[in-house]
Design a protein around this motif. Structure first.
Motif, PDB file in Angstrom:
ATOM      1  N   UNK A 216      57.473  80.112  -3.033  1.00 51.16           N
ATOM      2  CA  UNK A 216      57.435  79.076  -1.990  1.00 51.16           C
ATOM      3  C   UNK A 216      56.013  78.911  -1.450  1.00 51.16           C
ATOM      4  N   UNK A 217      55.365  80.032  -1.125  1.00 49.58           N
ATOM      5  CA  UNK A 217      54.017  79.971  -0.572  1.00 49.58           C
ATOM      6  C   UNK A 217      53.008  79.429  -1.589  1.00 49.58           C
ATOM      7  N   UNK A 218      53.223  79.720  -2.864  1.00 51.26           N
ATOM      8  CA  UNK A 218      52.367  79.137  -3.912  1.00 51.26           C
ATOM      9  C   UNK A 218      52.544  77.622  -3.975  1.00 51.26           C
TER      10      UNK A 218
ATOM     11  N   UNK B 278      48.846  71.834  -0.519  1.00 48.06           N
ATOM     12  CA  UNK B 278      47.742  71.676   0.431  1.00 48.06           C
ATOM     13  C   UNK B 278      46.372  71.808  -0.230  1.00 48.06           C
ATOM     14  N   UNK B 279      46.389  72.060  -1.542  1.00 43.85           N
ATOM     15  CA  UNK B 279      45.160  72.227  -2.312  1.00 43.85           C
ATOM     16  C   UNK B 279      44.294  73.356  -1.775  1.00 43.85           C
ATOM     17  N   UNK B 280      44.968  74.466  -1.441  1.00 42.24           N
ATOM     18  CA  UNK B 280      44.298  75.676  -0.972  1.00 42.24           C
ATOM     19  C   UNK B 280      44.139  76.596  -2.180  1.00 42.24           C
TER      20      UNK B 280
ATOM     21  N   UNK C  12      42.805  79.769  -2.099  1.00 43.28           N
ATOM     22  CA  UNK C  12      43.066  81.177  -1.813  1.00 43.28           C
ATOM     23  C   UNK C  12      44.566  81.432  -1.748  1.00 43.28           C
ATOM     24  N   UNK C  13      44.949  82.675  -1.935  1.00 45.85           N
ATOM     25  CA  UNK C  13      46.356  83.051  -1.919  1.00 45.85           C
ATOM     26  C   UNK C  13      46.892  82.994  -0.492  1.00 45.85           C
ATOM     27  N   UNK C  14      48.023  82.325  -0.337  1.00 48.72           N
ATOM     28  CA  UNK C  14      48.693  82.268   0.961  1.00 48.72           C
ATOM     29  C   UNK C  14      49.763  83.353   0.939  1.00 48.72           C
ATOM     30  N   UNK C  15      49.758  84.202   1.964  1.00 50.02           N
ATOM     31  CA  UNK C  15      50.728  85.300   2.020  1.00 50.02           C
ATOM     32  C   UNK C  15      51.633  85.140   3.231  1.00 50.02           C
ATOM     33  N   UNK C  16      52.774  85.807   3.188  1.00 51.35           N
ATOM     34  CA  UNK C  16      53.753  85.679   4.270  1.00 51.35           C
ATOM     35  C   UNK C  16      53.216  86.172   5.609  1.00 51.35           C
TER      36      UNK C  16
END
Length: 195
Positions: A99-101, A107-109, A111-115
């Motif tokens: 989901x976060x990926x 959002x074209x981010x 870096x890794x988004x983590x919980x």
């Protein structure tokens, strides 16, 4: 889930120091709303319809005009990221990461988004939380059965609508954690206080 949303919104208004009427007086649409709280607001498909991302029937257009006076279909050129708030609290690491990926990609981010980057609680201080302790709205109490019944029916209609309209992928609509999103929609058809 519409039942959990209603409970949260009602308690948010209590935390904001509003004297809220009994919940059963908030069954219906804007005509019964108090501080914008009413069961009709849990008909999420009616808000999604306004973006013009799916074809609507004449019946749906009629429903929409009753729901929101002077409704205009926006036909926004922007993509939409669709999710449920429950997905932010998912304890299943694999599903949560997926989901976060999806969110990061949308959002074209890079870096890794983590919980642990996600908000965990509301912004009200502990003093206000303590004040509310005895007044907190408990939607699972028996005297709120009718409110839950309406919210679950809204949830059933909403879930069925999204399942029908979004069963095929749509270019401008990105569903975060697609499979889990649809699994969660199924839970909207049942009273969370009973299961």
């Amino acid at each position: 889930h519409p039942v959990k949303w209603f409970k949260s919104f009602y308690n948010f208004r209590l935390l904001s120091e509003h004297e809220m009427p009994p919940a059963n007086e908030l069954i219906g649409g804007r005509e019964v709303a108090f501080e914008q709280v009413c069961t009709g607001l849990a008909q999420y498909e009616k808000y999604f319809m306004q973006f013009g991302k799916v074809d609507l029937t004449q019946h749906e257009l009629g429903m929409l005009s009753k729901h929101t006076p002077a409704t205009t279909l926006l036909s926004t050129p922007n993509k939409i990221f669709l999710y449920t708030t429950e997905q932010f609290q998912d304890k299943n690491v694999t599903r949560s990461d997926s989901f976060l990926n999806d969110l990061a990609s949308f959002m074209e981010i890079e870096e890794t988004v983590t919980s642990d980057m996600m908000p965990k609680s509301n912004s009200f201080d502990q003093t206000r939380q303590e004040k509310l302790k005895g007044k907190r709205f408990k939607i699972c109490d028996d005297d709120h059965k009718e409110v839950r019944k309406v919210l679950v029916e809204n949830g059933r209609v909403t879930a069925n609508w999204f399942q029908a309209k979004l069963s095929k992928e749509i270019d401008d609509v990105v569903i975060g954690g697609r499979e889990h999103f649809f699994d969660l929609l199924e839970t909207w058809k049942e009273d969370p206080c009973v299961n």
